[in-house]
Design a protein around this motif. Structure first.
Motif, PDB file in Angstrom:
ATOM      1  N   ALA A  13      -5.249  -3.543  -3.217  1.00 48.04           N
ATOM      2  CA  ALA A  13      -5.101  -2.545  -4.287  1.00 48.04           C
ATOM      3  C   ALA A  13      -3.631  -2.255  -4.554  1.00 48.04           C
ATOM      4  O   ALA A  13      -2.744  -2.657  -3.804  1.00 48.04           O
ATOM      5  CB  ALA A  13      -5.817  -1.259  -3.885  1.00 48.04           C
ATOM      6  N   VAL A  15      -1.334   0.990  -4.683  1.00 45.02           N
ATOM      7  CA  VAL A  15      -1.374   2.386  -4.230  1.00 45.02           C
ATOM      8  C   VAL A  15      -0.098   3.076  -4.705  1.00 45.02           C
ATOM      9  O   VAL A  15       1.004   2.661  -4.337  1.00 45.02           O
ATOM     10  CB  VAL A  15      -1.488   2.474  -2.696  1.00 45.02           C
ATOM     11  N   ASP A  18       1.558   8.029  -2.942  1.00 47.12           N
ATOM     12  CA  ASP A  18       0.878   8.375  -1.675  1.00 47.12           C
ATOM     13  C   ASP A  18      -0.640   8.326  -1.791  1.00 47.12           C
ATOM     14  O   ASP A  18      -1.339   9.068  -1.096  1.00 47.12           O
ATOM     15  CB  ASP A  18       1.286   9.768  -1.190  1.00 47.12           C
ATOM     16  N   GLY A  19      -1.137   7.496  -2.679  1.00 52.75           N
ATOM     17  CA  GLY A  19      -2.593   7.339  -2.780  1.00 52.75           C
ATOM     18  C   GLY A  19      -3.238   8.234  -3.822  1.00 52.75           C
ATOM     19  O   GLY A  19      -4.452   8.200  -3.987  1.00 52.75           O
ATOM     20  N   ILE A  22      -4.886   4.968  -7.215  1.00 47.09           N
ATOM     21  CA  ILE A  22      -5.224   3.682  -6.590  1.00 47.09           C
ATOM     22  C   ILE A  22      -5.921   2.819  -7.625  1.00 47.09           C
ATOM     23  O   ILE A  22      -6.876   3.264  -8.273  1.00 47.09           O
ATOM     24  CB  ILE A  22      -6.142   3.897  -5.363  1.00 47.09           C
ATOM     25  N   HIS A  24      -7.146  -1.439  -8.754  1.00 42.61           N
ATOM     26  CA  HIS A  24      -7.298  -2.853  -8.435  1.00 42.61           C
ATOM     27  C   HIS A  24      -7.049  -3.665  -9.703  1.00 42.61           C
ATOM     28  O   HIS A  24      -7.583  -3.342 -10.770  1.00 42.61           O
ATOM     29  CB  HIS A  24      -8.708  -3.139  -7.892  1.00 42.61           C
ATOM     30  N   GLY A  37      -9.062   1.925 -11.910  1.00 40.97           N
ATOM     31  CA  GLY A  37      -8.452   2.798 -10.920  1.00 40.97           C
ATOM     32  C   GLY A  37      -8.932   4.221 -10.993  1.00 40.97           C
ATOM     33  O   GLY A  37      -9.767   4.583 -11.834  1.00 40.97           O
ATOM     34  N   VAL A  38      -8.363   4.998 -10.094  1.00 39.07           N
ATOM     35  CA  VAL A  38      -8.682   6.419  -9.943  1.00 39.07           C
ATOM     36  C   VAL A  38      -7.372   7.188  -9.796  1.00 39.07           C
ATOM     37  O   VAL A  38      -6.456   6.717  -9.124  1.00 39.07           O
ATOM     38  CB  VAL A  38      -9.560   6.648  -8.682  1.00 39.07           C
ATOM     39  N   LEU A  40      -6.391  11.021  -8.547  1.00 41.62           N
ATOM     40  CA  LEU A  40      -6.882  12.295  -8.012  1.00 41.62           C
ATOM     41  C   LEU A  40      -6.157  13.458  -8.695  1.00 41.62           C
ATOM     42  O   LEU A  40      -5.066  13.271  -9.246  1.00 41.62           O
ATOM     43  CB  LEU A  40      -6.659  12.337  -6.492  1.00 41.62           C
TER      44      LEU A  40
ATOM     45  N   LYS B  11     -16.804   0.016 -13.597  1.00 44.22           N
ATOM     46  CA  LYS B  11     -15.649   0.738 -14.144  1.00 44.22           C
ATOM     47  C   LYS B  11     -15.395   2.022 -13.362  1.00 44.22           C
ATOM     48  O   LYS B  11     -14.262   2.461 -13.237  1.00 44.22           O
ATOM     49  CB  LYS B  11     -15.899   1.096 -15.617  1.00 44.22           C
ATOM     50  N   ALA B  13     -15.314   4.233  -9.990  1.00 46.53           N
ATOM     51  CA  ALA B  13     -15.116   4.010  -8.552  1.00 46.53           C
ATOM     52  C   ALA B  13     -16.062   4.878  -7.724  1.00 46.53           C
ATOM     53  O   ALA B  13     -16.724   5.781  -8.240  1.00 46.53           O
ATOM     54  CB  ALA B  13     -13.673   4.347  -8.184  1.00 46.53           C
ATOM     55  N   ILE B  22     -11.421   5.187  -1.483  1.00 51.67           N
ATOM     56  CA  ILE B  22     -11.798   4.883  -2.869  1.00 51.67           C
ATOM     57  C   ILE B  22     -12.157   3.409  -2.947  1.00 51.67           C
ATOM     58  O   ILE B  22     -11.387   2.552  -2.500  1.00 51.67           O
ATOM     59  CB  ILE B  22     -10.639   5.205  -3.836  1.00 51.67           C
ATOM     60  N   HIS B  24     -14.296   0.198  -5.394  1.00 52.22           N
ATOM     61  CA  HIS B  24     -14.978  -0.255  -6.614  1.00 52.22           C
ATOM     62  C   HIS B  24     -16.051  -1.265  -6.201  1.00 52.22           C
ATOM     63  O   HIS B  24     -15.785  -2.184  -5.421  1.00 52.22           O
ATOM     64  CB  HIS B  24     -13.991  -0.908  -7.578  1.00 52.22           C
ATOM     65  N   VAL B  36     -14.431  -3.524  -3.017  1.00 57.50           N
ATOM     66  CA  VAL B  36     -13.015  -3.569  -2.627  1.00 57.50           C
ATOM     67  C   VAL B  36     -12.526  -2.132  -2.600  1.00 57.50           C
ATOM     68  O   VAL B  36     -12.844  -1.347  -3.491  1.00 57.50           O
ATOM     69  CB  VAL B  36     -12.151  -4.383  -3.606  1.00 57.50           C
ATOM     70  N   VAL B  38      -9.770   1.072  -0.548  1.00 60.98           N
ATOM     71  CA  VAL B  38      -8.603   1.528   0.211  1.00 60.98           C
ATOM     72  C   VAL B  38      -9.017   2.756   1.015  1.00 60.98           C
ATOM     73  O   VAL B  38      -9.775   3.599   0.518  1.00 60.98           O
ATOM     74  CB  VAL B  38      -7.459   1.914  -0.760  1.00 60.98           C
ATOM     75  N   LEU B  40      -6.914   5.741   3.022  1.00 57.80           N
ATOM     76  CA  LEU B  40      -5.596   6.286   3.363  1.00 57.80           C
ATOM     77  C   LEU B  40      -5.602   6.750   4.817  1.00 57.80           C
ATOM     78  O   LEU B  40      -6.664   6.994   5.396  1.00 57.80           O
ATOM     79  CB  LEU B  40      -5.282   7.461   2.430  1.00 57.80           C
ATOM     80  N   HIS B  97      -6.511  -1.701   3.211  1.00 56.76           N
ATOM     81  CA  HIS B  97      -7.092  -2.353   2.023  1.00 56.76           C
ATOM     82  C   HIS B  97      -8.192  -3.266   2.561  1.00 56.76           C
ATOM     83  O   HIS B  97      -7.935  -4.069   3.457  1.00 56.76           O
ATOM     84  CB  HIS B  97      -6.043  -3.189   1.288  1.00 56.76           C
TER      85      HIS B  97
END
Lengths: 103, 103
Positions: A13, A15, A18-19, A22, A24, A37-38, A40, B11, B13, B22, B24, B36, B38, B40, B97
């Motif tokens: 991914a 990142v 600091d996350g 995130i 792909h 992605g996401v 937060l 699409k 996550a 997180i 997908h 896939v 991640v 933290l 990851h």
């Protein structure tokens, strides 16, 4: 659930912050690059190289493009465009799931 | 960069533990499901439905499977198996990851 079909996905991914973000990377059969992605809840500033279309799949945010003084609200089902070689501030108020389309 | 080819990617996550994990979801051409994701740095406990093989693409962690008293260290390039209907504690010491293979 909405899908993007027939892609190659990077096992590793991206990142950022600091996350807090995130993603792909995806490559479509015709070579087109996208990412899923996401982000937060947070307020972050992203720089763009190529122009981007951010498709919001879930969540809510407020976007301030470089050079603009007012934020605009966007939510799931909407998209916003970001010019290349620019930046934007994003305030995520409800966890954002997105597809980033380049070019 | 290592890729997984010819997949459909969700699409939206999966966000676990306030975003500490997180992922997908992927569906391969033959219907096989993978994801896939991640994780933290954190210590989390995951429950499994189906058996899983966790392929570590980057990062480091310590895994304690349900019923085991000692943690085992794993790093990028390694995999570990988790039985179905079980759980495991993962202590991520360097952002992980992974590719999760089901079944």
């Amino acid at each position: 659930m909405e899908l993007i079909d027939n892609v190659s996905v990077a096992k590793k991914a991206n990142v950022y912050f600091d996350g807090k973000c995130i993603s792909h990377s995806l490559t479509l059969a015709d070579g087109t690059k996208k990412s899923v992605g996401v982000i937060l809840p947070s307020t972050l500033t992203f720089n763009t190289g190529a122009p981007e279309i951010m498709e919001l799949v879930a969540g809510e945010c407020r976007i301030t493009l470089k050079g603009e003084s007012e934020a605009k609200a966007y939510k799931a089902g909407e998209s916003f465009n970001v010019p290349g070689d620019s930046s934007f501030q994003i305030e995520v108020t409800d966890t954002l799931h997105y597809v980033c389309h380049f070019g």
